[in-house]
Design an enzyme around this catalytic site. Structure first.
Site, PDB file in Angstrom:
ATOM      1  CG  HIS A 175      -1.996  -1.098   1.104  1.00 55.58           C
ATOM      2  ND1 HIS A 175      -2.790  -1.512   2.153  1.00 55.58           N
ATOM      3  CD2 HIS A 175      -2.378  -1.870   0.045  1.00 55.58           C
ATOM      4  CE1 HIS A 175      -3.596  -2.487   1.760  1.00 55.58           C
ATOM      5  NE2 HIS A 175      -3.361  -2.729   0.486  1.00 55.58           N
TER       6      HIS A 175
ATOM      7  CB  ALA B  18       2.360  -9.073  16.501  1.00 53.94           C
TER       8      ALA B  18
HETATM    9  P1  OAD Z   1      -7.156  -3.393  10.440  1.00 56.96           P
HETATM   10  O1  OAD Z   1      -7.274  -2.232  11.367  1.00 56.96           O
HETATM   11  O2  OAD Z   1      -8.289  -3.661   9.524  1.00 56.96           O
HETATM   12  O3  OAD Z   1      -6.891  -4.726  11.266  1.00 56.96           O
HETATM   13  C1  OAD Z   1      -5.903  -4.781  12.274  1.00 56.96           C
HETATM   14  C2  OAD Z   1      -5.847  -6.205  12.788  1.00 56.96           C
HETATM   15  O4  OAD Z   1      -4.777  -6.293  13.714  1.00 56.96           O
HETATM   16  C3  OAD Z   1      -7.112  -6.689  13.504  1.00 56.96           C
HETATM   17  O5  OAD Z   1      -7.451  -7.968  13.020  1.00 56.96           O
HETATM   18  C4  OAD Z   1      -6.679  -6.752  14.975  1.00 56.96           C
HETATM   19  O6  OAD Z   1      -7.320  -7.802  15.695  1.00 56.96           O
HETATM   20  C5  OAD Z   1      -5.195  -7.031  14.848  1.00 56.96           C
HETATM   21  N1  OAD Z   1      -4.354  -6.564  15.963  1.00 56.96           N
HETATM   22  C6  OAD Z   1      -4.446  -5.412  16.659  1.00 56.96           C
HETATM   23  N2  OAD Z   1      -3.454  -5.303  17.559  1.00 56.96           N
HETATM   24  C7  OAD Z   1      -2.699  -6.426  17.419  1.00 56.96           C
HETATM   25  C8  OAD Z   1      -1.509  -6.905  18.053  1.00 56.96           C
HETATM   26  N3  OAD Z   1      -0.892  -6.220  19.017  1.00 56.96           N
HETATM   27  N4  OAD Z   1      -1.016  -8.101  17.661  1.00 56.96           N
HETATM   28  C9  OAD Z   1      -1.642  -8.835  16.680  1.00 56.96           C
HETATM   29  N5  OAD Z   1      -2.751  -8.419  16.055  1.00 56.96           N
HETATM   30  C10 OAD Z   1      -3.276  -7.240  16.409  1.00 56.96           C
HETATM   31  O7  OAD Z   1      -5.785  -3.187   9.631  1.00 56.96           O
HETATM   32  P2  OAD Z   1      -5.319  -3.891   8.271  1.00 56.96           P
HETATM   33  O8  OAD Z   1      -5.880  -5.269   8.172  1.00 56.96           O
HETATM   34  O9  OAD Z   1      -3.855  -3.733   8.182  1.00 56.96           O
HETATM   35  O10 OAD Z   1      -5.309   0.317   3.499  1.00 56.96           O
HETATM   36  O11 OAD Z   1      -6.020  -2.981   7.198  1.00 56.96           O
HETATM   37  C11 OAD Z   1      -5.806  -3.249   5.837  1.00 56.96           C
HETATM   38  C12 OAD Z   1      -5.857  -1.972   5.058  1.00 56.96           C
HETATM   39  O12 OAD Z   1      -7.080  -1.287   5.338  1.00 56.96           O
HETATM   40  C13 OAD Z   1      -4.794  -0.967   5.434  1.00 56.96           C
HETATM   41  O13 OAD Z   1      -3.541  -1.210   4.827  1.00 56.96           O
HETATM   42  C14 OAD Z   1      -5.385   0.315   4.933  1.00 56.96           C
HETATM   43  C15 OAD Z   1      -6.810   0.142   5.415  1.00 56.96           C
HETATM   44  O14 OAD Z   1      -7.773   0.816   4.690  1.00 56.96           O
HETATM   45  C16 OAD Z   1      -5.096   1.462   2.837  1.00 56.96           C
HETATM   46  O15 OAD Z   1      -4.983   2.530   3.404  1.00 56.96           O
HETATM   47  C17 OAD Z   1      -4.988   1.289   1.368  1.00 56.96           C
END
Ligand code: OAD
Length: 257
Positions: free
Chosen positions: A130, A244
């Site tokens: 991204h 993590a």
């Molecule tokens: P999300 O905010 O959708 O998801 C974050 C994930 O991390 C969730 O499943 C949480 O349960 C998990 N989580 C939180 N804290 C954690 C920790 N300490 N250890 C392990 N897991 C943990 O974020 P993304 O999946 O990265 O795109 O979102 C994907 C994309 O959506 C991003 O790259 C962004 C957004 O729109 C763009 O901006 C293009």
């Protein structure tokens, strides 16, 4: 140190087994999401209380249309995140992945995150699906722009020194294509890996969310590390529930025993 002594209270079931699989793997792919950087103080996107998209509209702040409508608003939001990133440091999860890359014959690290915490932890050749919040370019002519010391506090975006167009962060916005070379490299590595590790993503944004299933259908073992089950948990052979920053160092510790 024995396996038993490497275990800790935070360690979920299955860590020793996954560490054994990792130690045997020849080609590993890791896909990270916002969860890996949460313990560095960087907000995730979909947390119901503090996630960016529970407070802000992605159409307004993360789309070409939003930038065209109000470039200053978009610039200020990204600069707030940029300044926050400058004050953040990699956590134990980033560090464990960097150490894992050094310990394994081949580890491809792909991230959906626009921060540079993997690189600062020592990971090499990070594939940013991204884009990057530490790089900037002209919206019109696409030439790179180097931030001046004033730019992070400016209320409107700087202009390109070549064509006068507005400067934007080199991130991928909704409706834009992912960088082709990065996507191809990730796709290829995913189809030929023997272990695919997905860390801290909700698994709702395509095409990254399709990678665990692609790896599994190509014969890889899929492992997920997350605080809670996600949209890709169904693709995982092993689900390691926890932070993590706890689980990844525990995996590494088991591999070293
Ligand atoms: P999300 O905010 O959708 O998801 C974050 C994930 O991390 C969730 O499943 C949480 O349960 C998990 N989580 C939180 N804290 C954690 C920790 N300490 N250890 C392990 N897991 C943990 O974020 P993304 O999946 O990265 O795109 O979102 C994907 C994309 O959506 C991003 O790259 C962004 C957004 O729109 C763009 O901006 C293009």
């Amino acid at each position: 140190m024995s396996s038993a002594s490497a275990a800790s209270a935070e360690e979920p079931a299955g860590v020793a087994e996954v560490a054994r699989l990792l130690a045997q793997a020849q080609r590993v792919v890791v896909l990270t999401g916002a969860g890996i950087s949460a313990e560095s103080g960087i907000a995730t996107f979909r947390d119901a209380r503090v996630g960016y998209w529970s407070q802000f509209d992605p159409e307004v702040l993360a789309s070409p249309q939003g930038f065209a409508r109000d470039p200053g608003l978009v610039w200020r939001w990204y600069m707030e995140r940029y300044r926050g990133l400058l004050n953040s440091v990699p956590n134990r999860g980033h560090q464990a992945l960097a150490a894992l890359q050094g310990a394994l014959p081949q580890l491809t690290l792909a991230t959906q995150n626009v921060d540079d915490l993997h690189e600062r932890a020592g990971s090499r050749d990070v594939l940013h699906l991204h884009g990057s919040l530490t790089a900037f370019r002209c919206q019109r002519c696409k030439r790179p722009h180097h931030l001046s010391s004033d730019d992070p506090l400016a209320v409107t975006p700087p202009t390109c020194t070549t064509c006068g167009g507005l400067v934007r962060p080199a991130v991928v916005w909704f409706g834009e294509l992912l960088p082709d070379a990065v996507m191809q490299a990730v796709w290829q590595a995913t189809q030929s890996c023997d272990l695919f590790l997905v860390v801290g993503t909700s698994g709702v944004v395509m095409p990254a969310a399709a990678l665990p299933a692609l790896a599994r259908s190509a014969g890889a073992t899929v492992v997920e590390v997350n605080l809670t089950p996600s949209e890709v948990t169904g693709d995982a052979h092993h689900f390691l529930q926890g932070k993590a920053g706890d689980v990844l160092p525990a995996l590494l510790a088991h591999m070293q025993t």
